[in-house]
Design a protein around this motif. Structure first.
Motif, mmCIF file in Angstrom:
data_model
loop_
_atom_site.group_PDB
_atom_site.id
_atom_site.type_symbol
_atom_site.label_atom_id
_atom_site.label_comp_id
_atom_site.label_asym_id
_atom_site.label_seq_id
_atom_site.Cartn_x
_atom_site.Cartn_y
_atom_site.Cartn_z
ATOM 1 N N THR A 269 8.925 -26.799 31.670
ATOM 2 C CA THR A 269 8.677 -27.751 30.811
ATOM 3 C C THR A 269 8.472 -27.160 29.404
ATOM 4 O OG1 THR A 269 6.243 -27.708 31.610
ATOM 5 C CG2 THR A 269 7.774 -29.387 32.705
ATOM 6 N N LEU A 270 8.427 -28.126 28.358
ATOM 7 C CA LEU A 270 8.560 -27.360 27.269
ATOM 8 C C LEU A 270 7.605 -28.370 26.107
ATOM 9 C CD1 LEU A 270 12.416 -27.349 26.989
ATOM 10 C CD2 LEU A 270 10.984 -25.281 27.453
ATOM 11 N N ASP A 271 7.244 -27.563 25.115
ATOM 12 C CA ASP A 271 6.627 -28.304 24.081
ATOM 13 C C ASP A 271 7.834 -29.006 23.041
ATOM 14 O OD1 ASP A 271 4.039 -27.759 24.749
ATOM 15 O OD2 ASP A 271 3.933 -26.209 23.384
ATOM 16 N N ARG A 272 8.881 -28.250 23.070
ATOM 17 C CA ARG A 272 10.032 -28.625 22.225
ATOM 18 C C ARG A 272 11.335 -27.933 22.353
ATOM 19 N NH1 ARG A 272 10.786 -26.127 17.261
ATOM 20 N NH2 ARG A 272 9.164 -24.478 16.772
ATOM 21 N N ALA A 273 12.308 -28.540 22.193
ATOM 22 C CA ALA A 273 13.557 -27.575 22.315
ATOM 23 C C ALA A 273 14.389 -27.822 20.956
ATOM 24 C CB ALA A 273 14.376 -28.027 23.152
ATOM 25 N N GLU A 274 15.025 -26.920 20.552
ATOM 26 C CA GLU A 274 15.747 -26.906 19.277
ATOM 27 C C GLU A 274 17.231 -26.167 19.309
ATOM 28 O OE1 GLU A 274 13.890 -26.432 14.790
ATOM 29 O OE2 GLU A 274 14.731 -24.381 15.582
ATOM 30 N N LEU A 275 18.118 -26.917 18.619
ATOM 31 C CA LEU A 275 19.334 -26.135 18.467
ATOM 32 C C LEU A 275 19.374 -25.553 16.825
ATOM 33 C CD1 LEU A 275 22.563 -25.844 18.885
ATOM 34 C CD2 LEU A 275 22.713 -28.122 18.034
ATOM 35 N N CYS A 276 19.738 -24.291 16.953
ATOM 36 C CA CYS A 276 19.802 -23.568 15.405
ATOM 37 C C CYS A 276 21.013 -23.053 15.303
ATOM 38 C CB CYS A 276 18.737 -22.738 15.434
ATOM 39 S SG CYS A 276 18.720 -22.028 13.773
ATOM 40 N N ALA A 277 21.773 -23.771 14.589
ATOM 41 C CA ALA A 277 23.071 -23.058 13.951
ATOM 42 C C ALA A 277 22.875 -22.821 12.636
ATOM 43 C CB ALA A 277 24.194 -24.178 14.109
ATOM 44 N N VAL A 278 23.942 -21.577 12.501
ATOM 45 C CA VAL A 278 23.875 -21.045 11.087
ATOM 46 C C VAL A 278 25.181 -20.471 10.780
ATOM 47 C CG1 VAL A 278 22.912 -19.235 9.631
ATOM 48 C CG2 VAL A 278 21.313 -20.287 11.093
ATOM 49 N N LEU A 279 26.002 -21.040 9.542
ATOM 50 C CA LEU A 279 27.175 -20.522 9.239
ATOM 51 C C LEU A 279 27.166 -19.728 8.143
ATOM 52 C CD1 LEU A 279 30.187 -20.586 9.192
ATOM 53 C CD2 LEU A 279 30.125 -22.797 7.666
ATOM 54 N N SER A 280 27.476 -18.502 8.205
ATOM 55 C CA SER A 280 27.053 -17.502 7.237
ATOM 56 C C SER A 280 28.407 -17.377 6.386
ATOM 57 C CB SER A 280 27.072 -16.251 7.989
ATOM 58 O OG SER A 280 27.177 -15.018 6.944
ATOM 59 N N LEU A 281 28.041 -17.615 4.935
ATOM 60 C CA LEU A 281 29.220 -17.881 3.808
ATOM 61 C C LEU A 281 29.550 -16.488 3.432
ATOM 62 C CD1 LEU A 281 28.117 -21.193 2.362
ATOM 63 C CD2 LEU A 281 29.680 -20.909 4.173
ATOM 64 N N PRO A 282 28.479 -15.622 3.328
ATOM 65 C CA PRO A 282 28.809 -14.228 2.890
ATOM 66 C C PRO A 282 29.795 -13.642 3.913
ATOM 67 C CG PRO A 282 26.458 -14.651 2.559
ATOM 68 C CD PRO A 282 27.001 -15.556 3.241
ATOM 69 N N GLY A 283 29.737 -14.025 5.224
ATOM 70 C CA GLY A 283 30.348 -13.380 6.347
ATOM 71 C C GLY A 283 31.643 -13.884 5.947
#
Length: 406
Positions: A269-283
């Motif tokens: 069981t969880l307090d919360r869940a999160e999807l975190c996505a990052v697109l690196s533009l310098p990459g």
């Protein structure tokens, strides 16, 4: 936050030229509601991936619900669905297994290592081993200084990353870092208990059963496989007959069974869940796409990078369009509201914007056409490979050994 900002092609081109990143932080919750269980993936030894993260200056116990690698695969499958539905155009290479109707074709949007996967390595193109073909050589010779080969034949490898570890040079093969990274984390996670039981509708109890010479079972001792001490015995419960009394496993502070010392797989069981996505533009800006004669071309570089950025955003948007993330049995997560994407400038300032799947596909198509005008064309039809006989035989023998039928 206001989301009046509309991500047009011009604005995406400007972001690719000088911004830091595009980010999405989407809050998720169990489909069963607050307090209901979800089941994380199990890793080596049947363990969940537990870790402690720093959140607002506090140590918070967390569990991995979907890894970076898994999210990349889910995004690729969303792209494949859109490709098959005619919503976007992408290059595709696929090995077709005519001998196994349930396999059909395995494409570069499905294979774990993308174009570098052993499935393609052990296939042929027009009778030539794939890696010796023009296309195979183009991908093998790709580097960040000249990524034209990968861009033309497998651009998703430049978005989700690629390591050519299956070729003749092993770990020294070409590597491309991920430009898009996404994962799903459960915060404030608490391990649940694991229960099991079975009520046998036949009411079978203590009956002497034996193993036969062909590893089946029998109640006839005379037909049993003979061991040093006589007929080899088994139990109805080992044959999935008879009752299994209800059992309960409770986790200790190390998330293992108090009684057995084994990992507990009773969900969380969880307090919360999160999807975190990052697109690196310098990459993306590290990648170069020179002309055929090797001459640098800033316009080609920028056009190709913009296509890759638009491809990453389309993948995220198409996955979001599914309405929920059905990660595995008993792990359906739904959005807690619809979070905005965030364009992060070089100075750290943040501009939120919304982008649905239809708009993302249209943006991608506009970027693709601009790249085509700059001389970066894609093939219009899939490249079809033929699995080598040894690969077909490997699949056949594996299925025979495990009892899998076509």
């Amino acid at each position: 936050m206001s989301t009046d900002f509309i991500l047009t092609l011009d604005r995406l081109q400007a972001a690719v030229a000088g911004a830091a990143a595009i980010r999405l932080r989407q809050a998720l919750e169990p489909a069963g509601g607050p307090g209901s269980k979800v089941f994380p993936p199990t890793h080596e030894g049947g363990q969940y991936a537990w870790e402690t993260r720093r959140v607002d200056g506090q140590d918070v116990r967390c569990v991995l619900l979907d890894s970076v690698q898994s999210q990349a695969n889910r995004c690729e499958l969303a792209l494949l669905d859109a490709l098959r539905d005619g919503r976007l155009r992408l290059p595709l290479i696929e090995a077709r297994f005519a001998e196994f109707s349930d396999l059909g074709a395995v494409s570069t949007l499905e294979a774990p290592h993308r174009i570098a996967d052993a499935i393609f390595r052990d296939s042929t193109l027009d009778g030539v081993p794939f890696r010796d073909s023009v296309i195979g050589q183009a991908f093998i010779e790709s580097t960040i200084r000249d990524a034209n080969g990968l861009f033309r034949w497998c651009p998703t490898a430049l978005v989700f990353g690629m390591w050519d570890s299956t070729g003749s040079v092993g770990g020294l093969g070409t590597k491309f870092a991920r430009a898009l990274s996404a994962e799903i984390i459960g915060y404030g996670a608490q391990a649940g208990v694991h229960t099991s039981s079975r009520i046998d509708p036949l009411g079978i109890k203590n009956v002497e059963t034996y193993v036969t010479p062909d590893e089946d079972w029998t109640t006839d001792a005379g037909a049993a496989k003979q061991g040093k001490s006589g007929p080899e015995k088994t139990k109805p419960s080992a044959l999935n007959h008879s009752n299994i009394p209800p059992t309960l496993s409770v986790a200790d502070d190390n998330y293992t069974s108090v009684k057995k010392g084994e990992p507990i797989r009773g969900g969380v069981t969880l307090d919360r869940a999160e999807l975190c996505a990052v697109l690196s533009l310098p990459g993306l800006r590290k990648l170069r796409f020179p002309r055929a004669d090797g001459t640098p071309d800033a316009a080609r570089n920028h056009a190709a990078r913009t296509v890759l950025a638009a491809l990453a955003l389309a993948a995220l948007a198409l996955q979001r369009e599914q309405g929920g993330l059905d990660l595995r049995s008993r792990c359906l997560l739904i959005p807690a509201g619809l979070a905005a994407y965030e364009l992060i400038a070089a100075d750290g300032s943040v501009t939120p914007f919304t982008l649905d799947a239809e708009a993302a596909c249209a943006l991608f198509e506009a970027a693709r056409l601009a790249a085509e005008a700059a001389g970066l064309e894609w093939p219009s039809q899939p490249v079809v490979l033929e699995p080598q006989p040894k690969l077909i035989e490997l699949v056949r023998r594996s299925r025979a050994a495990t009892g899998v039928e076509d």
